[in-house]
Design a protein around this motif. Structure first.
Motif, short mmCIF file in Angstrom:
data_model
loop_
_atom_site.label_atom_id
_atom_site.label_comp_id
_atom_site.label_asym_id
_atom_site.label_seq_id
_atom_site.Cartn_x
_atom_site.Cartn_y
_atom_site.Cartn_z
N ASP A 10 0.83 -1.20 0.00
CA ASP A 10 0.00 0.00 0.00
C ASP A 10 0.87 1.25 0.00
OD1 ASP A 10 -2.53 1.27 -0.07
OD2 ASP A 10 -2.41 1.70 2.07
N HIS A 12 0.45 5.66 0.50
CA HIS A 12 -0.35 6.87 0.69
C HIS A 12 0.53 8.10 0.47
CE1 HIS A 12 -4.32 5.55 2.00
NE2 HIS A 12 -3.69 4.47 2.43
N HIS A 44 -3.24 -1.25 6.10
CA HIS A 44 -3.84 -1.56 4.79
C HIS A 44 -3.05 -2.65 4.06
CE1 HIS A 44 -5.83 2.69 4.71
NE2 HIS A 44 -6.21 1.95 5.73
MG MG Z 1 -4.46 2.48 1.88
#
Ligand code: MG
Length: 158
Positions: A10, A12, A44
């Protein structure tokens, strides 16, 4: 015995003035993750690894970012829900290993807190939960402090 391995990844983006929550722990920093949820990149990635092990898709499928239900949600709630799905399929988690790539702040002082928070959400002994951190030597988006990424691997047993 049925063994299943899963991988999650993941990313961000980081932006000024947002809260920074990683591995279930809020860190003091000038930037935080841009996200629909609380933007916990480590959780995540772990959720996607757990779902991937059973070919159940990813967290975007389970918890759509178009849903108001998940706006600003504490990702620990998402992780617990994913664990419930895994357990309902008859599997238990053997271990979790993840690597967070971030230039700043230094994550090492927070690693053991992250491990114990994640272990308690997943109902695991802390010895089964590994959290590692690395910088990318100022290379790439993590190195430029534009974002943060996490890789996670899990092993499930039935
Ligand atoms: Mg995420």
């Amino acid at each position: 015995m049925d063994l299943r391995i899963g991988h999650g990844y993941d990313v961000h983006a980081l932006a000024e003035g947002l809260p920074l929550v990683i591995g279930g722990v809020e860190l003091s920093h000038t930037k935080g993750c841009v996200a629909h949820s609380d933007g916990d990149v480590a959780i995540h990635a772990i959720c996607d690894a757990l779902l991937g092990a059973l070919a159940l898709g990813d967290i975007g499928k389970l918890f759509p970012d178009t849903s108001d239900e998940f706006k600003g949600i504490d990702s620990k709630i998402l992780l617990r829900r994913v664990c419930d799905v895994i357990e309902s399929e008859g599997y238990s988690i053997s271990n979790v290993d993840c690597t967070i790539a971030m230039q700043r702040p230094k994550l090492r002082p927070h690693i053991d807190t992250m491990r114990s928070v994640l272990a308690s959400v997943m109902g695991l002994d802390v010895s089964r939960v590994s959290v590692k951190a690395t910088t990318t030597e100022r290379l790439g988006f993590e190195g430029r402090e534009e974002g943060v990424s996490t890789h996670a691997v899990v092993l499930l047993i039935k």
